[in-house]
Design an enzyme around this catalytic site. Structure first.
Site, PDB file in Angstrom:
ATOM      1  N   TYR A   1       1.654  71.392  33.468  1.00  0.00           N
ATOM      2  CA  TYR A   1       1.909  72.343  33.371  1.00  0.00           C
ATOM      3  C   TYR A   1       1.588  72.944  31.768  1.00  0.00           C
ATOM      4  O   TYR A   1       1.763  74.101  31.209  1.00  0.00           O
ATOM      5  CB  TYR A   1       3.457  72.653  33.407  1.00  0.00           C
ATOM      6  CG  TYR A   1       3.979  72.504  34.960  1.00  0.00           C
ATOM      7  CD1 TYR A   1       3.845  73.644  35.675  1.00  0.00           C
ATOM      8  CD2 TYR A   1       3.826  71.452  35.635  1.00  0.00           C
ATOM      9  CE1 TYR A   1       3.953  73.779  37.099  1.00  0.00           C
ATOM     10  CE2 TYR A   1       4.074  71.149  36.988  1.00  0.00           C
ATOM     11  CZ  TYR A   1       3.979  72.423  37.461  1.00  0.00           C
ATOM     12  OH  TYR A   1       4.244  72.668  39.010  1.00  0.00           O
TER      13      TYR A   1
ATOM     14  N   HIS B   1      14.598  69.591  21.126  1.00  0.00           N
ATOM     15  CA  HIS B   1      13.622  69.325  22.414  1.00  0.00           C
ATOM     16  C   HIS B   1      14.012  68.217  23.222  1.00  0.00           C
ATOM     17  O   HIS B   1      13.207  67.348  23.280  1.00  0.00           O
ATOM     18  CB  HIS B   1      12.172  69.567  22.031  1.00  0.00           C
ATOM     19  CG  HIS B   1      11.722  70.913  21.627  1.00  0.00           C
ATOM     20  ND1 HIS B   1      10.509  71.208  21.475  1.00  0.00           N
ATOM     21  CD2 HIS B   1      12.443  71.839  21.085  1.00  0.00           C
ATOM     22  CE1 HIS B   1      10.511  72.753  20.956  1.00  0.00           C
ATOM     23  NE2 HIS B   1      11.806  72.930  20.719  1.00  0.00           N
TER      24      HIS B   1
ATOM     25  N   TYR C   1       5.564  78.869  15.305  1.00  0.00           N
ATOM     26  CA  TYR C   1       6.669  79.903  14.505  1.00  0.00           C
ATOM     27  C   TYR C   1       6.199  80.423  13.473  1.00  0.00           C
ATOM     28  O   TYR C   1       6.599  81.617  13.008  1.00  0.00           O
ATOM     29  CB  TYR C   1       7.706  79.036  14.351  1.00  0.00           C
ATOM     30  CG  TYR C   1       8.401  78.530  15.581  1.00  0.00           C
ATOM     31  CD1 TYR C   1       8.846  79.139  16.446  1.00  0.00           C
ATOM     32  CD2 TYR C   1       8.803  77.023  15.804  1.00  0.00           C
ATOM     33  CE1 TYR C   1       9.525  78.847  17.637  1.00  0.00           C
ATOM     34  CE2 TYR C   1       9.375  76.968  17.054  1.00  0.00           C
ATOM     35  CZ  TYR C   1       9.647  77.636  17.689  1.00  0.00           C
ATOM     36  OH  TYR C   1      10.380  77.338  19.027  1.00  0.00           O
TER      37      TYR C   1
ATOM     38  N   GLU D   1       8.448  80.143  29.659  1.00  0.00           N
ATOM     39  CA  GLU D   1       7.985  80.233  30.908  1.00  0.00           C
ATOM     40  C   GLU D   1       8.847  79.878  32.320  1.00  0.00           C
ATOM     41  O   GLU D   1       9.816  79.122  31.997  1.00  0.00           O
ATOM     42  CB  GLU D   1       6.868  79.095  31.183  1.00  0.00           C
ATOM     43  CG  GLU D   1       5.671  79.235  30.003  1.00  0.00           C
ATOM     44  CD  GLU D   1       4.904  78.000  30.163  1.00  0.00           C
ATOM     45  OE1 GLU D   1       5.095  77.332  31.152  1.00  0.00           O
ATOM     46  OE2 GLU D   1       3.625  78.060  29.533  1.00  0.00           O
TER      47      GLU D   1
ATOM     48  N   GLN E   1      19.955  70.264  18.208  1.00  0.00           N
ATOM     49  CA  GLN E   1      19.884  70.601  19.674  1.00  0.00           C
ATOM     50  C   GLN E   1      20.486  69.426  20.501  1.00  0.00           C
ATOM     51  O   GLN E   1      20.714  69.364  21.906  1.00  0.00           O
ATOM     52  CB  GLN E   1      18.560  70.811  20.241  1.00  0.00           C
ATOM     53  CG  GLN E   1      18.037  71.939  19.576  1.00  0.00           C
ATOM     54  CD  GLN E   1      16.645  72.416  19.826  1.00  0.00           C
ATOM     55  OE1 GLN E   1      15.929  71.839  20.780  1.00  0.00           O
ATOM     56  NE2 GLN E   1      16.218  73.683  19.390  1.00  0.00           N
TER      57      GLN E   1
HETATM   58 CA   LIG Z   1       3.044  75.806  30.722  1.00  0.00          CA
END
Ligand SMILES: [Ca+2]
Length: 410
Positions: free
Chosen positions: A294, A188, A305, A284, A124
């Site tokens: 959060y 990520h 997964y 989200e 990524q």
């Molecule tokens: Ca969250």
């Protein structure tokens, strides 16, 4: 406050019942604007988790009624990761492999910009987001994020530099910020960047998709799994919430983030909105407030997964923020933008989020900070939508196949 809440619930209820004729927070919703359909998601969820409030997931479907057209205006442009308007109307598009390109509003390639510091292109990672300086027209300065080989691993870094006079190379590139510590991972990194109204940069990152980084997303001493607010020189922005917290990274603005690749500022409220990848289920949409947690990986609406539960398999906890909205199965939100124009009237102040694995662009109707309608756009294209930009009443989107689309009023 009680009256406000009552009005909010009341108007939302009217909206959902299909009896639309309201003026809510300056956002007109009329019967002609939208239709009231079943939720767009019809697949079974991965979990039996219950939402924290009505409408937090699988809201009513809506359908755009103003005729619009979708044009594929460029193909094979490479591996675009971000598409960002420049003040003169052209678009700056980053390429994951380590360069950028400038396109016209009609998708014509004008310039290829090279000379950037080497990116760690793999998985990524690579060249990620870009944002022009508020004074770009004069100073030609841009800020970009990328994955960088660093120390014993790699991380997400932010650099700045100036475009050369002929706009084919970058001058004086300098790294201004690193989301330390480095880990060895190809996933990520986040990241999106945008300027706040005071000229500070919001920067999102991820937790590098391994157990160490996941744990650190809850640590204020770590730059993994965070939203930052930094100055143009990469220092902690004045007023940041943890400036006086012992051992905290002062650049942190919010924490407990999994992997945030979408940021934009709500055109009416001025609040920072964010979308992040959940695990298996649990993507989200959040409103990011300074100093807030959060929740990742303590609370989540998703599974590993492998299908096993994450942590204590809880979805709510005191002191941790709830998402405004979540998806299960996932959307894979890669980029987002609020539509601020009037060309397609029912889109005004709607949020558009690109989906990778879901292969569409999600349109969300938002009233009083709640999602009240969802639509899927460009589903027929079968493309992984990487980023979306707004300009002059139109949306522009780029895909992992190297396509560029323009969506405009017919
Ligand atoms: Ca969250």
């Amino acid at each position: 406050m009680r009256t406000f809440l009552f009005i909010s619930v009341f108007t939302t209820a009217i909206f959902l019942s299909g009896n639309f004729n309201n003026q809510v927070s300056g956002i007109a919703i009329s019967r002609a604007d939208t239709t009231n359909l079943p939720p767009v998601e019809t697949q079974s969820p991965n979990t039996d988790y219950k939402p924290a409030f009505a409408g937090q997931t699988r809201i009513s479907g809506v359908k755009t009624t103003t005729p619009y057209k979708v044009e594929k205006i460029a193909t094979d442009i490479g591996r675009p990761w971000a598409i960002v308007p420049l003040p003169d109307g052209r678009f700056l598009v980053t390429d994951k492999t380590g360069f950028m390109q400038i396109f016209t509003v009609n998708g014509v390639l004008l310039k290829k910009i090279t000379g950037f510091p080497v990116v760690d292109d793999g998985g990524q990672g690579g060249m990620l987001d870009v944002v022009p300086d508020p004074g770009f027209a004069q100073n030609k300065t841009i800020y970009w994020s990328y994955s960088e080989e660093y120390g014993r691993g790699n991380l997400m870094a932010v650099a700045k530099g100036q475009l050369s006079a002929d706009e084919t190379s970058i001058k004086n590139p300098v790294v201004i910020f690193r989301a330390t510590p480095e880990l060895r991972s190809k996933a990520h990194y986040g990241s999106r960047m945008l300027f706040d109204k005071n000229g500070n940069l919001f920067v999102s990152t991820g937790e590098r998709s391994n157990s160490e980084g996941r744990r650190q997303s809850q640590w204020l001493s770590s730059g993994l799994g965070k939203i930052f607010r930094i100055t143009k020189d990469g220092k902690a922005a004045p007023g940041n919430p943890f400036l006086n917290t012992k051992d905290a990274m002062p650049e942190i603005y919010a924490y407990g983030i999994r992997n945030a690749q979408s940021l934009d500022i709500h055109p009416v409220t001025g609040e920072l909105w964010e979308a992040e990848f959940g695990p298996r289920g649990g993507d989200e949409l959040n409103i990011i407030k300074p100093g807030k947690n959060y929740g990742w990986p303590i609370i989540t609406y998703g599974l590993e997964y492998s299908g096993s539960k994450i942590g204590d398999a809880i979805q709510q906890k005191a002191g941790m923020e709830q998402p405004v909205y979540y998806w299960d199965p996932v959307l894979s939100p890669a980029g987002m933008v609020f539509y601020t124009g009037n060309a397609i009237p029912e889109w005004k102040n709607n949020l558009f989020i690109t989906g990778l694995s879901s292969m569409h662009i999600a349109r969300l109707v938002i009233v009083n900070n709640k999602v009240v309608g969802e639509e899927r756009l460009l589903e027929d294209k079968r493309e992984r939508f990487r980023d979306v930009a707004y300009t002059n009443g139109m949306l522009y989107a780029v895909t992992d196949n190297g396509s560029m689309y323009r969506i405009s009023k017919k």
